[in-house]
Design an enzyme around this catalytic site. Structure first.
Site, PDB file in Angstrom:
ATOM      1  N   LYS A  36       0.829  -1.217   0.000  1.00 28.38           N
ATOM      2  CA  LYS A  36       0.000   0.000   0.000  1.00 28.38           C
ATOM      3  C   LYS A  36       0.861   1.265   0.000  1.00 28.38           C
ATOM      4  CE  LYS A  36      -0.341   0.039   5.002  1.00 28.38           C
ATOM      5  NZ  LYS A  36      -1.088  -0.453   6.172  1.00 28.38           N
ATOM      6  N   TYR A 253      15.913  31.139   3.241  1.00 28.74           N
ATOM      7  CA  TYR A 253      14.820  31.973   3.742  1.00 28.74           C
ATOM      8  C   TYR A 253      15.102  32.451   5.160  1.00 28.74           C
ATOM      9  CZ  TYR A 253      11.651  30.791  -0.106  1.00 28.74           C
ATOM     10  OH  TYR A 253      11.063  30.674  -1.317  1.00 28.74           O
TER      11      TYR A 253
HETATM   12  C1  LIG Z   1      -0.282  -1.551   6.747  1.00 25.50           C
HETATM   13  C2  LIG Z   1      -0.908  -2.819   7.104  1.00 25.50           C
HETATM   14  C3  LIG Z   1      -0.133  -3.946   7.427  1.00 25.50           C
HETATM   15  C4  LIG Z   1       1.375  -3.913   7.514  1.00 25.50           C
HETATM   16  O1  LIG Z   1       1.821  -3.410   8.728  1.00 25.50           O
HETATM   17  P1  LIG Z   1       3.393  -3.334   9.047  1.00 25.50           P
HETATM   18  O2  LIG Z   1       3.436  -2.830  10.426  1.00 25.50           O
HETATM   19  O3  LIG Z   1       3.958  -2.357   8.070  1.00 25.50           O
HETATM   20  O4  LIG Z   1       3.932  -4.685   8.852  1.00 25.50           O
HETATM   21  C5  LIG Z   1      -0.788  -5.133   7.672  1.00 25.50           C
HETATM   22  N1  LIG Z   1      -2.128  -5.209   7.598  1.00 25.50           N
HETATM   23  C6  LIG Z   1      -2.910  -4.159   7.295  1.00 25.50           C
HETATM   24  C7  LIG Z   1      -4.357  -4.326   7.235  1.00 25.50           C
HETATM   25  C8  LIG Z   1      -2.324  -2.931   7.044  1.00 25.50           C
HETATM   26  O5  LIG Z   1      -3.105  -1.882   6.761  1.00 25.50           O
END
Ligand SMILES: *Cc1c(COP(=O)(O)O)cnc(C)c1O
Length: 352
Positions: A36, A253
């Protein structure tokens, strides 16, 4: 232009480390990768390519848009959020958090039912399970998975075990209901990186690993594991301009940086518009090679006392995370998708 380099060896090292943990602590649990948010800022296509090379078959993405970009590479792709506005490909599934989304899906669509196991964030409540499963079957949808998210993997204490226990109870309700309805058992999964790497007995079908694959684990429960992982991404900036400036010269800046001696000052092409936090006079941040990033940084550039034509902004996100009171996840996912991502193979590295 600035560039994010992806160390393929580090990525494979992390996946191997996690796979070994699974071999030691589960019977046949598969490693699924979470892709993701542009693969945690690393670049969706690049990480998907490497994951497939490693043999990962199951992935999780945020949206249907992300799923379509990696559609050809995996056996299963689960979309965690949103409702698709067109039919899903046969290798895609959609996470179900509410009834509305169920009504919008065509028969035959694969669904993964998200159940609240104690984090009280997303997912249906366990007491709604039977009703949802009945609904899914009646609507002609395929119950592909049932999952929860254990939000306590990083924390010392009882809550993690409680979440696992809750998920065990969820699994048995699902098993009973599926037998009653005469449908196949869905796949089950609840553990993220920290949960996976602290668990000593895993009997789910898969684990959903994100951050550990990218080389980080900020877990109080297993503080020793982080050192065994290798950060995959490094951010590089290229020089825009070079100046020899006298002692007392002000830079940027507001003139907040003042030279204490005549220096070569170079400006590089990464700024907060690229997702790097804005460094003001109250923040102290150094490049990977140790030059201070001079406050205040701009939208598209920062300056350093340096004569290098290219500079590594970071090769480990933790220093930035600490200075900005956040976690590696946030430093990484903020990186602009417009920065080019390049996979570095071991052979390329030797040639450098
Ligand atoms: C982001 C996510 C993960 C992964 O979590 P990590 O801590 O990065 O391993 C697993 N399951 C779901 C549903 C997520 O949204």
């Amino acid at each position: 232009m600035s560039e994010i380099l992806l160390d393929s060896q580090a990525f494979f090292h992390n996946l191997t480390f996690i796979s070994r943990h699974l071999s030691a602590h589960s019977t046949s649990t598969k490693l699924a990768l979470v892709l993701k948010d542009n693969a945690y800022g690393h670049g969706l296509e690049q990480i998907a390519t490497l994951a497939r090379e490693f043999g990962v078959r199951d992935v999780f993405v945020k949206t249907h848009f992300e799923a379509k970009r990696v559609q050809a590479l995996f056996e299963s792709i689960t979309i965690l959020y949103g409702a698709p506005d067109e039919p899903l490909a046969p290798n895609m599934a959609i996470a179900i958090n509410n009834k509305e989304i169920l009504q919008s899906l065509l028969p035959g669509t694969k669904v993964e039912l998200k159940v609240n196991a104690g984090m009280n964030r997303n997912g249906i409540n366990p007491d709604e399970l039977e009703e949802y499963i009945t609904h899914i079957v009646r609507a002609g949808l395929e119950l592909f998975g049932v999952f929860s998210h254990n939000g306590y993997g990083d924390e010392v204490g009882e809550d993690f075990a409680m979440g696992c226990e809750n998920f065990r109870a969820i699994k048995s309700v699902v098993a009973r209901k599926c037998a009653e309805l005469g449908i196949a058992l869905p796949r089950f999964h609840t553990l993220n990186s920290s949960g996976t790497l602290r668990a000593t007995h895993i009997d789910d079908d898969l684990v959903r690993v994100g951050i550990a694959a990218y080389g980080y684990l900020e877990s109080d429960a297993t503080p020793h594991i982080a050192q065994q992982l290798k950060p995959v991404a490094s951010l590089w900036a290229d020089r825009i301009s070079r100046k020899i400036l006298p002692c007392g010269a002000k830079i940027g800046y507001g003139g907040k940086s003042v030279l204490e001696a005549q220096s070569v000052v170079s400006t590089y092409d990464v700024g907060y518009g690229d997702g790097l936090y804005r460094v003001n006079e109250r923040k102290i941040l150094h490049t990977a090679s140790g030059e201070r990033i001079l406050p205040r940084t701009s939208m598209d550039c920062f300056s350093c006392v340096s004569d290098a034509s290219r500079i590594c902004v970071f090769d480990n996100a933790l220093a930035i995370a600490r200075e900005f009171d956040t976690i590696s996840y946030e430093v990484l996912t903020r990186l602009s998708p417009f920065i080019e991502r390049t996979i570095v193979r071991r052979a390329d590295k030797q040639n450098e």
